[in-house]
Design a protein around this motif. Structure first.
Motif, PDB file in Angstrom:
ATOM      1  N   LEU A 165       0.833  -1.199   0.000  1.00 12.21           N
ATOM      2  CA  LEU A 165       0.000   0.000   0.000  1.00 12.21           C
ATOM      3  C   LEU A 165       0.867   1.248   0.000  1.00 12.21           C
ATOM      4  O   LEU A 165       1.880   1.328   0.702  1.00 12.21           O
ATOM      5  CB  LEU A 165      -0.915   0.001   1.230  1.00 12.21           C
ATOM      6  CG  LEU A 165      -1.914  -1.173   1.350  1.00 12.21           C
ATOM      7  CD1 LEU A 165      -2.646  -1.112   2.676  1.00 12.21           C
ATOM      8  CD2 LEU A 165      -2.893  -1.160   0.194  1.00 12.21           C
ATOM      9  N   CYS A 169      -2.596   5.356   1.244  1.00 13.29           N
ATOM     10  CA  CYS A 169      -3.656   4.367   1.088  1.00 13.29           C
ATOM     11  C   CYS A 169      -3.765   3.483   2.340  1.00 13.29           C
ATOM     12  O   CYS A 169      -2.748   3.148   2.974  1.00 13.29           O
ATOM     13  CB  CYS A 169      -3.403   3.486  -0.129  1.00 13.29           C
ATOM     14  SG  CYS A 169      -3.357   4.411  -1.682  1.00 13.29           S
ATOM     15  N   SER A 170      -5.041   3.057   2.685  1.00  8.31           N
ATOM     16  CA  SER A 170      -5.275   2.153   3.816  1.00  8.31           C
ATOM     17  C   SER A 170      -6.504   1.314   3.526  1.00  8.31           C
ATOM     18  O   SER A 170      -7.336   1.669   2.686  1.00  8.31           O
ATOM     19  CB  SER A 170      -5.475   2.943   5.115  1.00  8.31           C
ATOM     20  OG  SER A 170      -6.639   3.766   5.016  1.00  8.31           O
ATOM     21  N   THR A 172      -9.227  -1.767   5.744  1.00 12.42           N
ATOM     22  CA  THR A 172      -9.584  -2.580   6.913  1.00 12.42           C
ATOM     23  C   THR A 172     -10.731  -3.492   6.536  1.00 12.42           C
ATOM     24  O   THR A 172     -11.570  -3.133   5.678  1.00 12.42           O
ATOM     25  CB  THR A 172     -10.016  -1.679   8.090  1.00 12.42           C
ATOM     26  OG1 THR A 172     -11.114  -0.857   7.698  1.00 12.42           O
ATOM     27  CG2 THR A 172      -8.865  -0.828   8.582  1.00 12.42           C
ATOM     28  N   ASN A 174      -7.538  -5.939   7.615  1.00 16.17           N
ATOM     29  CA  ASN A 174      -6.369  -6.447   6.889  1.00 16.17           C
ATOM     30  C   ASN A 174      -5.357  -6.916   7.924  1.00 16.17           C
ATOM     31  O   ASN A 174      -4.839  -6.083   8.705  1.00 16.17           O
ATOM     32  CB  ASN A 174      -5.759  -5.373   6.016  1.00 16.17           C
ATOM     33  CG  ASN A 174      -4.622  -5.899   5.152  1.00 16.17           C
ATOM     34  OD1 ASN A 174      -4.634  -7.046   4.762  1.00 16.17           O
ATOM     35  ND2 ASN A 174      -3.664  -5.040   4.860  1.00 16.17           N
ATOM     36  N   VAL A 196      -9.632  -0.192  -1.069  1.00 15.12           N
ATOM     37  CA  VAL A 196      -8.490   0.563  -0.559  1.00 15.12           C
ATOM     38  C   VAL A 196      -8.814   2.042  -0.652  1.00 15.12           C
ATOM     39  O   VAL A 196      -9.177   2.557  -1.722  1.00 15.12           O
ATOM     40  CB  VAL A 196      -7.217   0.238  -1.353  1.00 15.12           C
ATOM     41  CG1 VAL A 196      -6.029   0.995  -0.765  1.00 15.12           C
ATOM     42  CG2 VAL A 196      -6.953  -1.265  -1.330  1.00 15.12           C
ATOM     43  N   CYS A 198      -7.499   5.629  -0.831  1.00 11.14           N
ATOM     44  CA  CYS A 198      -6.266   6.387  -1.114  1.00 11.14           C
ATOM     45  C   CYS A 198      -6.585   7.877  -1.098  1.00 11.14           C
ATOM     46  O   CYS A 198      -7.392   8.358  -1.906  1.00 11.14           O
ATOM     47  CB  CYS A 198      -5.680   5.999  -2.462  1.00 11.14           C
ATOM     48  SG  CYS A 198      -5.089   4.302  -2.543  1.00 11.14           S
TER      49      CYS A 198
END
Length: 744
Positions: A165, A169-170, A172, A174, A196, A198
């Motif tokens: 990533l 970007c993140s 959940t 994950n 994702v 971003c």
């Protein structure tokens, strides 16, 4: 009692399918498998024997079964598969027939698939995508908006992790757990989607080009961001917006700038991109002309300046005319180096300094080149010709002027004037050439002239006598050679013979006016006499081949060559063909007889006639004593001819054999005293010179000129007149002519 027991035994055997008497039967077994993760290989067991079967459907034919009841059993079924119905079928086999046995097998899944989908939300992106990790397996790349499927998972729970990533970007949860289910009729795919998020991390760059000057870049520019082309074609005055550029420092370069254009700013330029903002940069380009010209100036001093000026050569450009004192300008030329040369400079003028001269053309500028020329006084030799007598030269005279590094050739008419100019002061030689055979200069034919005045007059006087006539053989239409006559300058040609035979080797008697020659009109080669009116007399008949007849000076006798004795020898006969006498008795070939002017001696060729011609040595025969004297010893000589006073003999000598044309020998003229002394090879050229004949009235030799080909020198080019020393050659007849003789 024993009979009853045997019958009961046979009945019992038939009931178990073991009839030992009846012929055997067959069973056709087919196994149809459905579902997934199928096992396509089984075993069929009948009466203690097993048969392997595979395929879809799997099938096998079991033969040699005794009639009766048999149990057909399906075995080797995989753990995830079960028989649909029964795995054992009773089959009654009948003798000589085939009985079917069909089984059905159903299979369920033993492995599942994990499907992963990625999407991005928010205002930003992750340009290089992500990775997926499942357990201890290596990471697998996946795009930012992509799907991937991973087969081969048994039933159970599996952790799935998304990696790679970007900082903006993140996602959940994950990692997350995926459950795979098996044992179903269709393969299960366990799916999960990673959305994702971003955040935005880009801005934009606005790039502007401003171009000034002349000859701007015709195809514009290209724009590079961090070394990669992002705009392939950008106008010379244009703006390009680069969006989605990562918020960080970047390098922007303007590429494709023409050599005549210069960028004012640093190139590349460094720019810092801020999130959701536009950064501006400008490239100011100045262009100059890609062409310039050259101005050439001439300054000439001295006397006798070049009357028609000069020419200027600039590389491969068209030449420019320029006056002796003036200038000329080239058209616009591409920038670069050039060579400028002043041409057409008179021989009495000298250019100071190097010529040609290098010059560099720069854009929008004029390069200047100065040529300084100095001229010295010149002389002009004015030659006037005066011709007296009769039969003057038809085409005038060729004048050859020579001096130190100076040669000119002019033609003057028989009563005309020509001028050699301009000539640096000095001493020159003027030679008179191409005189007709009947014309001679008064005094020397080569004059020395001291030319140190503006005009130096020179007079030449030529006296001409009546032209002699010559006889020769000429090729006419149809491939026939006939006897012709003409004046010695090649004019007034008359055809004497018109028959179909080959008429050659003429000899013309001044005493009788008759021409004797050899002809094949009688089927062989015989000697004939003819007058200029064409009245003909045959002198020989039926006595071998008779060749090369020549008159005695008084016209009373004729010498000739003949092979009537088996080899070619020389004979003498009266003018009417009578009183034939053999005068040579050699073992070789005696040919080309020539009677001396006093009639006492006979010059001839004693030859070895090989594949390249009849060459040998020149011999002399005293007709009174018949004593022979060998005059040459090189064995490359032929065709002797006497001078008018009998003191010298001219003949043809081989100059070269086979260097250029394998089967031929090219000859030049040679001359010697009548006793063989003082032999001199006369100057000649690459053509073959043969059949020489010396005039009794003027100092000329007529010679037949031929062109040598690969196999022979039998391509006559004409008749040439030369002086006794071989000088002043003049072509008087051209074409297929040969055997020239003066009337003597």
């Amino acid at each position: 009692m024993r009979k009853l027991v045997l019958v009961l035994a046979l009945l019992g055997s038939a009931a178990c399918g073991d009839d030992p008497v009846a012929p055997p039967g067959l069973v056709s077994v087919q196994v149809t498998t459905t579902g997934i993760d199928r096992d396509g290989s089984y075993e069929i067991r009948v009466g203690g024997k097993s048969y392997a079967v595979s395929g879809s459907p799997a099938a096998v034919i079991i033969s040699d079964l005794r009639p009766g009841r048999h149990d057909v059993v399906l075995e080797g079924i995989a753990g995830n598969c079960t028989a649909v119905g029964t795995a054992s079928l009773p089959v009654t086999v009948r003798s000589g027939t085939t009985q079917p046995a069909q089984f059905a097998v159903g299979c369920v899944s033993i492995m599942g698939v994990i499907g992963v989908t990625t999407t991005t939300i928010g205002g930003g992106t992750d340009p290089d995508g992500f990775t997926i990790v499942m357990g201890s397996a290596p990471p697998i790349a996946i795009g930012a908006r992509d799907s991937a499927f991973f087969p081969g998972f048994a039933q159970g729970d599996y952790p799935v992790v998304i990696g790679g990533l970007a900082l903006n970007c993140s996602v959940t949860p994950n990692p997350r757990t995926i459950r795979v289910i098996t044992g179903t009729a269709v393969r299960d795919t366990a799916r999960t989607t990673f959305a994702v998020n971003c955040a935005s991390s880009t801005g934009s760059i606005r790039t502007t080009t401003r171009t000034t000057g002349v000859e701007p870049d015709p195809d514009g520019y290209s724009l590079l961001l961090d070394g990669s082309v992002v705009v392939a074609s950008l106008g010379t005055n244009a703006t390009a917006n680069l969006t989605g550029v990562t918020a960080q420092d970047h390098s922007v370069r303007l590429s494709g700038v023409a050599p005549n254009c210069t960028v004012a700013e640093a190139n590349p330029q460094l720019v810092t991109v801020v999130v959701d903002a536009t950064s501006d940069i400008t490239f100011n380009v100045t262009c100059v002309s890609t062409r310039g010209d050259i101005r050439i100036v001439t300054q000439t001093t001295g006397s006798d300046l070049d009357p028609d000026g000069y020419e200027v050569a600039v590389n491969a450009q068209p030449r420019l005319a320029i006056p002796v004192n003036g200038s000329a300008r080239t058209p616009l030329l591409p920038v670069g180096g050039y060579s400028v040369r002043l041409d057409g400079v008179a021989s009495n003028c000298t250019v100071s300094g190097p010529n040609p001269r290098p010059v560099t053309v720069t854009g929008g500028n004029t390069a200047e080149v100065l040529f300084t020329v100095s001229c010295s006084p010149v002389a002009r030799i004015e030659v006037s010709a005066t011709t007296t007598g009769i039969d003057p030269d038809r085409d005038g005279y060729r004048l050859e002027l020579s001096g130190t590094s100076h040669i000119q050739t002019l033609v003057v008419s028989t009563s005309g004037t020509v001028r050699f100019d301009p000539l640096p002061f000095g001493t020159y030689s003027v030679a008179v050439r191409d005189l007709a055979p009947n014309c001679e200069t008064t005094g020397s034919a080569r004059l020395s002239v001291d030319a140190r005045a503006p005009v130096v007059p020179v007079n030449i006087t030529v006296t001409c006598t009546a032209l002699e006539r010559i006889a020769f053989s000429k090729l006419v239409a149809g491939g026939n050679w006939d006897i012709h006559t003409s004046k010695a300058d090649g004019s007034d040609i008359k055809r004497i013979m018109t028959g179909p035979a080959m008429d050659v080797d003429p000899s013309w008697s001044a005493a009788t006016g008759l021409i004797v020659y050899a002809s094949g009109s009688g089927g062989s080669s015989d000697i004939y006499v003819v007058d200029e009116a064409g009245n003909l007399t045959r002198l020989t008949t039926g006595a071998g081949r008779n060749l090369s007849p020549v008159w005695s000076p008084d016209g009373r006798r004729i010498a000739f060559a003949s092979n009537r004795s088996g080899v070619v020898q020389l004979y003498v006969m009266d003018a009417d063909g009578g009183n034939v006498t053999r005068v040579t008795t050699s073992a070789g070939s005696d040919i080309h007889p020539a009677l001396s002017p006093d009639g006492t001696s006979l010059a001839f060729t004693r030859a070895d006639c090989s594949t390249v011609g009849c060459y040998g040595n020149i011999w002399l025969l005293n007709l009174t004593s018949l004593v022979e004297t060998r005059l040459t010893s090189a064995f490359i000589d032929s065709e002797p001819s006497w001078s008018a006073d009998g003191s010298r003999i001219v003949f043809s000598r081989v100059n070269e054999c086979g260097s250029f044309y394998y089967y031929t020998c090219e000859r030049n003229l040679a001359v010697m005293n009548a006793n063989g002394s003082n032999l001199v090879i006369l100057p000649g050229d690459s053509s073959d010179e043969g059949d020489p004949s010396q005039s009794a009235r003027v100092s000329r030799i007529a010679v037949a000129v031929a062109i040598c080909g690969y196999y022979s020198c039998l391509e006559p080019a004409g008749i040439r007149m030369v002086r006794p020393d071989g000088s002043d050659p003049v072509m008087v007849l051209e074409g297929q002519v040969t055997g020239p003789v003066f009337r003597r």
